[in-house]
Design a protein around this motif. Structure first.
Motif, short mmCIF file in Angstrom:
data_model
loop_
_atom_site.label_atom_id
_atom_site.label_comp_id
_atom_site.label_asym_id
_atom_site.label_seq_id
_atom_site.Cartn_x
_atom_site.Cartn_y
_atom_site.Cartn_z
N UNK A 130 15.44 42.82 51.30
CA UNK A 130 16.32 43.03 50.30
C UNK A 130 18.07 43.55 50.91
N UNK A 131 18.42 42.72 51.82
CA UNK A 131 19.31 43.51 52.44
C UNK A 131 20.48 42.64 52.10
N UNK A 132 20.08 41.84 52.80
CA UNK A 132 21.33 40.48 53.23
C UNK A 132 20.93 39.93 51.57
N UNK A 133 20.50 40.40 50.36
CA UNK A 133 20.62 39.61 48.64
C UNK A 133 21.79 40.93 48.70
N UNK A 134 22.04 42.71 48.84
CA UNK A 134 22.57 43.08 48.53
C UNK A 134 24.49 43.19 49.76
N UNK A 135 24.22 42.95 50.58
CA UNK A 135 25.65 42.03 51.24
C UNK A 135 25.96 41.73 50.88
N UNK A 136 25.40 40.91 49.96
CA UNK A 136 26.30 39.52 49.40
C UNK A 136 27.15 40.01 47.78
N UNK A 137 25.37 40.95 47.40
CA UNK A 137 26.22 41.49 45.94
C UNK A 137 27.48 41.87 46.44
N UNK A 138 27.76 42.65 47.16
CA UNK A 138 28.82 43.98 47.14
C UNK A 138 30.02 42.67 47.54
N UNK A 139 30.16 41.77 47.66
CA UNK A 139 31.38 40.59 47.38
C UNK A 139 31.41 40.02 49.13
N UNK A 140 30.45 39.90 50.54
CA UNK A 140 30.71 40.70 51.58
C UNK A 140 30.30 38.48 51.78
N UNK A 141 31.21 37.84 52.70
CA UNK A 141 30.95 36.28 53.29
C UNK A 141 29.72 36.77 54.76
N UNK A 142 29.21 36.45 54.94
CA UNK A 142 28.36 36.24 55.84
C UNK A 142 27.98 34.83 56.60
N UNK A 143 28.06 35.05 58.14
CA UNK A 143 27.83 33.90 58.89
C UNK A 143 27.32 33.67 60.45
N UNK A 144 26.44 33.88 60.79
CA UNK A 144 25.72 33.78 61.62
C UNK A 144 25.73 32.28 62.65
#
Length: 110
Positions: A78-92
């Motif tokens: 669930x962690x990356x979903x939470x990160x997204x809900x915080x409005x953060x942008x993720x890239x690898x």
């Protein structure tokens, strides 16, 4: 330790906005490294233009599935979903020695 370092660094950099969100994101990223690679990682925090870049590098070449769906009864994921809900942008960013996961978070909430 990563959570504590993040909180202290943001306070010392006079960036008190969204410390709790940043600490949560760092916790998720570092936990993923420990859980999935059983290895060490490098945490880098950079503030520029009102944004915090949280970067966690590890030695695994296996890329995370940022769009995985977690079903009922699953443990974790669930962690990356939470990160997204915080409005953060993720890239690898893959590299020959592993990868770096970057999370870009606006420091001013709203």
């Amino acid at each position: 330790m990563a959570r504590h370092i993040t909180e202290r660094w943001l306070k010392s950099a006079d960036r008190p906005d969204r410390i709790a969100d940043a600490v949560l994101i760092v916790s998720e990223l570092v936990t993923n490294v420990v859980r999935h690679t059983h290895d060490s990682c490098l945490l880098t925090l950079t503030v520029q233009g009102g944004q915090l870049d949280i970067a966690v590098a590890d030695h695994s070449e296996e890329l995370p599935d940022l769009h995985a769906r977690v079903g009922a009864g699953d443990h974790g994921g669930f962690g990356m979903e939470i990160v997204g809900r915080l409005g953060a942008q993720v890239r690898v960013v893959p590299s020959l020695a592993g990868k770096t996961v970057h999370v870009l978070l606006w420091l001013e909430a709203g």
